[in-house]
Design an enzyme around this catalytic site. Structure first.
Site, PDB file in Angstrom:
ATOM      1  N   GLU A 159       8.596  16.282  15.647  1.00  0.00           N
ATOM      2  CA  GLU A 159       9.077  16.230  14.277  1.00  0.00           C
ATOM      3  C   GLU A 159       8.145  17.029  13.372  1.00  0.00           C
ATOM      4  O   GLU A 159       6.981  16.694  13.207  1.00  0.00           O
ATOM      5  CB  GLU A 159       9.162  14.778  13.805  1.00  0.00           C
ATOM      6  N   GLY A 197      -4.805   0.117   5.061  1.00  0.00           N
ATOM      7  CA  GLY A 197      -3.638  -0.109   5.918  1.00  0.00           C
ATOM      8  C   GLY A 197      -3.980  -1.002   7.099  1.00  0.00           C
ATOM      9  O   GLY A 197      -3.278  -1.974   7.394  1.00  0.00           O
ATOM     10  N   CYS A 252      12.892  11.494   6.920  1.00  0.00           N
ATOM     11  CA  CYS A 252      12.890  11.014   8.304  1.00  0.00           C
ATOM     12  C   CYS A 252      14.228  11.206   8.989  1.00  0.00           C
ATOM     13  O   CYS A 252      14.283  11.411  10.191  1.00  0.00           O
ATOM     14  CB  CYS A 252      12.453   9.557   8.358  1.00  0.00           C
ATOM     15  N   LYS A 258       0.849  -1.205   0.000  1.00  0.00           N
ATOM     16  CA  LYS A 258       0.000   0.000   0.000  1.00  0.00           C
ATOM     17  C   LYS A 258       0.879   1.248   0.000  1.00  0.00           C
ATOM     18  O   LYS A 258       1.563   1.528   0.982  1.00  0.00           O
ATOM     19  CB  LYS A 258      -0.905   0.053   1.234  1.00  0.00           C
ATOM     20  N   GLY A 278      -5.285   4.617   4.823  1.00  0.00           N
ATOM     21  CA  GLY A 278      -4.704   3.766   5.852  1.00  0.00           C
ATOM     22  C   GLY A 278      -5.740   3.229   6.828  1.00  0.00           C
ATOM     23  O   GLY A 278      -5.610   2.116   7.334  1.00  0.00           O
ATOM     24  N   GLU A 336      10.325   1.410  10.208  1.00  0.00           N
ATOM     25  CA  GLU A 336      11.296   2.504  10.082  1.00  0.00           C
ATOM     26  C   GLU A 336      10.500   3.770  10.320  1.00  0.00           C
ATOM     27  O   GLU A 336       9.630   4.118   9.523  1.00  0.00           O
ATOM     28  CB  GLU A 336      11.940   2.461   8.705  1.00  0.00           C
ATOM     29  N   GLY A 365      -5.486   3.267  -1.375  1.00  0.00           N
ATOM     30  CA  GLY A 365      -6.633   3.661  -0.553  1.00  0.00           C
ATOM     31  C   GLY A 365      -6.175   4.114   0.815  1.00  0.00           C
ATOM     32  O   GLY A 365      -4.982   4.095   1.122  1.00  0.00           O
TER      33      GLY A 365
END
Lengths: 503, 102
Positions: free
Chosen positions: A391, A219, A291, A182, A215, A257, A213
């Site tokens: 972040e 997801g 990231c 996905k 999450g 990650e 689509g």
């Protein structure tokens, strides 16, 4: 009909619901394409196809040379389609064409080529030593067999769609797994192009499935589906934690990650020109939507003022503009939502620290309808400030003063994250000593962002679980099976039996 | 940190409840590509270092304790942004919208 359909069981297909959604060009705000909006039932179809392809299909059983040749062909076709893929990547996700060609497509192709090579050259069988606790036992061969894990659910973010897809797809496919992939909703197009390439080179139906689509449905269904053996995800820590929870009831293997708030430590002996350019490269590349960006610069107080002036000067030279122009340094942020987030944090930053450059949208010259934002630097940031701990994922650098290396390391490590970091110094031994005290998975000395398919990438603390890339990234898509082979068929020769039988 | 909800949150949560029978919770994220946003989950596990910071449409809102401390004395509002390509694992994305924090 959607402009971009999902790819399930070797066919491009609409969502069962028939729904689609629009994806936009972040440089212009204009609609780019309609994409099929998958749901739980589409994940069911994809998992069933991947399950069948794994349990009874040719892919996991294929001769290694044949399978790696197909993975290699994917890499070669990606490289050959560089122009088309790079343009699409930029139109769908922003960034710049320079980044897309030299970075995104190049690395994506290179990762497929590298994992084809690993599949061919790394043995899937390893000898194991004899039993050291049973010295009386004659040498009994023992070996490890590496096998594919099964059906792998893979979910990627919007910042590097092609690269993130390659990190997930290439090792999984090379090792003989089947995948249900996905992409992020707002940047799904190039992953569907990779599915088309997989189809063209002749990867069997059901091996590669791409479901587009949201999450919240697609997801969630992938991460919790009983037919999925492993889930790999790149994205936010919050969602990574949710995926672990969803994967827990069926004990799926998980690779994550996640986020970062990486520090770039600058020592006072540094070449200031290098440090100024380097810290900006570490922060403002791709608008900080990376990231492992070094969004906290921790600068020795002796060079703090000089470095701040140089960084301001150099940040002002970055050309914001049409992302398809090779002369552009900064394209748009990915979406209105991301722009809103950056604006919200800059307002917070103005209360916490001193804004020295940027701090507003870039407008005029055809930029008004896109999501462009000026590179922004805050000085005199305290590491406890919100802009230093949360972040932002935008072009915002927080500069923090440190009196010595020990304080700098303490500041760098005072974060829930531990993804990456950098040290800028002319004294390499000193830089290595600093690097070794930093609690993160990757550290560059006098560099930033450089990653290679041969090098493992993973996070400390809440930045992740497991590793991607390198041999670790290949083994992450394999299960280890130990096989004990005792060829002695004499029932009296097996000393282990005496643990049960007294006579 | 204290969390309140805009009126628009009620209708979205009601729509989610029509398709999900489990317990709902909001948690506040800390950044990265999903932004610092509220995530609405069904049957979620709340961490030990998490604090109850309010309720929105009858759903409890949780935040990491360190984050709640950073916003000590401040009130933030959960709102709804319409966007048909809304993503993240937050369950309202099914309906082409995303909860945001402001």
């Amino acid at each position: 009909m959607s402009d971009y359909q999902m790819y399930i069981d070797g066919e491009f297909t609409e969502a069962e619901s028939g729904e689609s959604y629009a994806t936009y060009n972040p440089a212009t705000g204009e609609k780019l394409a309609d994409v099929a909006k998958g749901g739980r039932e589409d994940v069911d179809r994809a998992v069933a196809a991947a399950r069948r392809a794994f349990d009874t299909g040719p892919w996991p059983r294929m001769d290694v040379k044949e399978r790696s040749a197909l993975v290699r062909q994917m890499g070669e076709r990606i490289q050959a389609n560089m122009d088309t893929l790079a343009q699409l990547e930029v139109k769908d996700g922003g960034g710049t064409i320079r980044k897309a060609m030299m970075g995104d497509v190049n690395m994506c192709a290179g990762v497929f080529l590298k994992y084809a090579e690993y599949n061919e050259t790394l043995s899937d069988v390893e000898d194991l030593p004899d039993y050291s606790l049973m010295p009386g036992l004659p040498g009994v061969p023992n070996y490890l067999k590496y096998e594919p894990i099964g059906v792998c659910g893979q979910i990627t973010p919007w910042n590097f769609p092609l690269i993130m897809a390659s990190w997930k797809m290439a090792p999984a496919l090379a090792a003989g797994n089947t995948i249900v992939f996905k992409p992020a909703s707002i940047t799904s197009l190039t992953a569907l192009e990779l599915a088309r390439i997989a189809d063209e080179v002749g990867i069997p139906p059901g091996v590669v499935n791409v479901v587009t689509g949201p999450g919240g449905t697609v997801g969630e269904a992938i991460a919790s589906h009983p037919g999925v053996d492993k889930v790999a995800f790149t994205g936010s820590t919050e969602v990574g934690s949710r995926i672990m929870a969803l994967a827990a009831p069926t004990v799926k293997k998980v690779t994550l990650e996640l986020g970062g708030k990486s520090a770039a430590i600058v020592t006072e002996d540094v070449n200031l020109e290098l440090a100024a350019k380097g810290v900006l490269w570490g922060t403002f590349f791709h608008n900080g939507q990376v990231c492992e960006s070094g969004t906290r610069a921790v600068v020795n107080e002796k060079v703090y003022d000089d470095l701040m002036s140089l960084m301001q000067e150099k940040a002002a030279t970055l050309k914001i503009g049409d992302p398809l122009d090779f002369a552009t340094d900064e394209g748009p942020l990915v979406s209105q939502a991301q722009l809103d987030t950056v604006e919200r944090y800059v307002e917070i930053g103005k209360k916490e620290a001193k804004l020295v450059c940027g701090g507003e949208r870039a407008t005029g010259d055809g930029l008004d309808n896109g999501y462009f934002y000026k590179p922004t630097i805050f000085a005199d940031v305290d590491n406890g400030d919100k802009i230093a701990q949360e972040e932002i994922f935008g072009p915002v650098l927080s500069v923090i003063k440190a009196k010595d290396d020990a304080e700098a390391v303490g500041i760098a490590n005072d974060s829930m994250y531990g993804l990456a970091g950098a040290v800028w110094s002319n004294d390499i031994e000193r830089a290595k000593a600093i690097a070794e005290q930093m609690r993160t998975g990757t550290i560059w000395i006098n560099e930033h962002h450089l990653l290679g398919p041969e090098h493992p990438f993973g996070g400390y603390k809440q930045s992740g679980v497991g590793y991607e890339m390198g041999i670790d990234g290949y083994r992450a898509y394999q299960s280890k099976k130990r096989i004990h082979v005792d060829s002695n068929t004499d029932p009296n020769a097996h000393m282990t039996f005496s643990l049960l039988f007294s006579s | 940190m204290k969390i309140e909800a805009a009126d628009s949150v009620d209708a979205v949560v009601a729509r989610v409840r029509e398709v999900r029978a489990g317990d709902l919770t909001f948690t506040i994220g800390t950044g990265c590509c999903d932004s610092t946003a509220p995530f609405l989950y069904e049957n979620h596990i709340i961490g030990a270092d998490t604090r109850h910071v309010g309720d929105a449409a009858g759903v409890p809102v949780w935040a990491p304790a360190w984050l709640a401390d950073k916003y000590d004395g401040e009130t933030l509002t959960i709102d709804v942004a319409e966007s048909e390509d809304a993503d993240s694992f937050s369950v309202e994305t099914e309906f082409g919208c995303r909860f945001i924090l402001r």
